[in-house]
Design an enzyme around this catalytic site. Structure first.
Site, PDB file in Angstrom:
ATOM      1  N   SER A   1       0.828  -1.207   0.000  1.00 51.91           N
ATOM      2  CA  SER A   1       0.000   0.000   0.000  1.00 51.91           C
ATOM      3  C   SER A   1       0.864   1.260   0.000  1.00 51.91           C
ATOM      4  O   SER A   1       2.006   1.249   0.454  1.00 51.91           O
ATOM      5  CB  SER A   1      -0.900   0.023   1.235  1.00 51.91           C
ATOM      6  OG  SER A   1      -1.637  -1.172   1.335  1.00 51.91           O
TER       7      SER A   1
HETATM    8  N1  SAH Z   1      -0.589  -4.330   4.100  1.00 48.12           N
HETATM    9  C1  SAH Z   1       0.036  -4.908   2.962  1.00 48.12           C
HETATM   10  C2  SAH Z   1      -0.768  -4.651   1.723  1.00 48.12           C
HETATM   11  C3  SAH Z   1      -1.088  -5.917   1.039  1.00 48.12           C
HETATM   12  S1  SAH Z   1      -2.225  -5.808  -0.298  1.00 48.12           S
HETATM   13  C4  SAH Z   1       1.469  -4.443   2.836  1.00 48.12           C
HETATM   14  O1  SAH Z   1       1.917  -3.615   3.637  1.00 48.12           O
HETATM   15  O2  SAH Z   1       2.164  -4.935   1.955  1.00 48.12           O
HETATM   16  C5  SAH Z   1      -3.578  -6.729   0.365  1.00 48.12           C
HETATM   17  C6  SAH Z   1      -3.326  -8.161   0.692  1.00 48.12           C
HETATM   18  O3  SAH Z   1      -4.588  -8.714   1.118  1.00 48.12           O
HETATM   19  C7  SAH Z   1      -2.866  -9.034  -0.456  1.00 48.12           C
HETATM   20  O4  SAH Z   1      -1.640  -9.614  -0.118  1.00 48.12           O
HETATM   21  C8  SAH Z   1      -3.963 -10.092  -0.597  1.00 48.12           C
HETATM   22  O5  SAH Z   1      -3.480 -11.376  -0.936  1.00 48.12           O
HETATM   23  C9  SAH Z   1      -4.575 -10.072   0.788  1.00 48.12           C
HETATM   24  N2  SAH Z   1      -5.938 -10.612   0.880  1.00 48.12           N
HETATM   25  C10 SAH Z   1      -6.997 -10.476   0.036  1.00 48.12           C
HETATM   26  N3  SAH Z   1      -8.061 -11.147   0.490  1.00 48.12           N
HETATM   27  C11 SAH Z   1      -7.684 -11.726   1.674  1.00 48.12           C
HETATM   28  C12 SAH Z   1      -8.343 -12.576   2.627  1.00 48.12           C
HETATM   29  N4  SAH Z   1      -9.609 -12.977   2.468  1.00 48.12           N
HETATM   30  N5  SAH Z   1      -7.632 -12.970   3.705  1.00 48.12           N
HETATM   31  C13 SAH Z   1      -6.342 -12.598   3.898  1.00 48.12           C
HETATM   32  N6  SAH Z   1      -5.671 -11.824   3.030  1.00 48.12           N
HETATM   33  C14 SAH Z   1      -6.331 -11.388   1.931  1.00 48.12           C
END
Ligand code: SAH
Length: 274
Positions: A117
């Site tokens: 993000s």
């Molecule tokens: N906070 C993270 C941003 C990751 S993007 C960072 O600092 O890098 C969002 C993430 O949510 C992705 O990796 C995706 O795989 C995950 N995601 C989507 N649906 C999900 C679910 N149902 N349970 C757990 N993770 C999920």
């Protein structure tokens, strides 16, 4: 549950700046084949864009300070969040080819179609979390549930302000990658969970703070059930017109109170495991 519209905060501002999309590749050019004059021009262009020159050593603290100052110029004020962003080296969470963009206010690809993000979005969501009743009273986010570990960057920032962070990821390869990143920083306050975050994480509930980095059609009931009294949840949710908006839910003695905030663009909250 009641819906009380609140004044939309001025930070972060426009949708295109907030957007989690715009995943960029952009490997640094092979500098060895460039003429000195080109290198000088490139260094000047980098300096003008305040980009970290790759391969020239990374003065991470100073560069982080500049990133945080830019976020403050956009409206970030919470001292705890400022300190937390200063404490975590974002360049340690992205692939080496993208290190020179690690401190720009942009989302970056982390593999598997997902992105880290934008710093301004991380800052804004954590600032909102820290304004929850119990977090204010205790000067701590307490026990945190994060849905969507990704590369682990936001979990590391949250850990600076929390007692412990339980972070769930549904893509096994990202869950493993986040573990490598957090171990390298000796971050012991984050517990990584491989699972479907739509179910929350009941074994360690309730949570003072719940934060989601992926947006669905609605807030899963499990998240609401696992929020402690005085606790706050911040998550993106798709609104009726198909766009995403940040939703804040506070659990008080009398029940849940919900307010709508900025327009955002997060990856979808998916079902099941990969
Ligand atoms: N906070 C993270 C941003 C990751 S993007 C960072 O600092 O890098 C969002 C993430 O949510 C992705 O990796 C995706 O795989 C995950 N995601 C989507 N649906 C999900 C679910 N149902 N349970 C757990 N993770 C999920």
């Amino acid at each position: 549950m009641t819906s009380a519209p609140r004044p939309v905060s001025k930070f972060p501002l426009p949708l295109e700046r907030v957007a989690g999309g715009g995943a960029r590749t952009g490997a640094a050019p092979a500098r060895s084949v460039l003429r000195p004059q080109v290198l000088v021009q490139q260094a000047a262009a980098d300096a003008a864009r305040r980009v970290v020159p790759s391969g020239l050593g990374l003065d991470s603290v100073e560069i982080r300070r500049r990133m945080v100052q830019r976020l403050q110029a956009k409206g970030l004020t919470a001292p705890g969040v400022i300190a937390a962003l200063m404490a975590v080296a974002r360049d340690r969470f992205v692939d080496s080819a993208l290190v020179n963009q690690a401190y720009e206010d942009t989302s970056l690809p982390i593999g598997h179609g997902q992105t880290i993000s934008k710093p301004s979005v991380v800052a804004h969501m954590i600032e909102l979390l820290s304004q929850g009743a119990a977090a204010r009273e205790n000067a701590s986010l307490g026990r945190v549930l994060e849905i969507g570990t990704g590369c682990g960057y936001q979990a590391a920032v949250l850990a600076q302000l929390a007692r412990e962070v339980f972070s769930i990821e549904r893509v096994r390869a990202l869950h493993d990658k986040a573990r490598v990143h957090l171990n390298a920083l000796r971050e012991t306050r984050v517990r990584l969970v491989y699972g479907d975050g739509r179910l929350g994480h009941a074994p360690n509930a309730p949570y003072r703070s719940i934060i989601a980095a992926a947006g669905g059609e609605s807030l899963p009931q499990a998240w609401l059930d696992q929020l402690e009294v005085g606790g706050r949840l911040v998550a993106p949710v798709r609104s009726a017109d198909g766009r995403q908006q940040l939703v804040v839910v506070d659990r008080g003695e009398q029940g849940l109170q919900r307010s709508l905030h900025d327009a955002v663009l997060f990856v979808p909250l998916k079902a099941g495991l990969d």
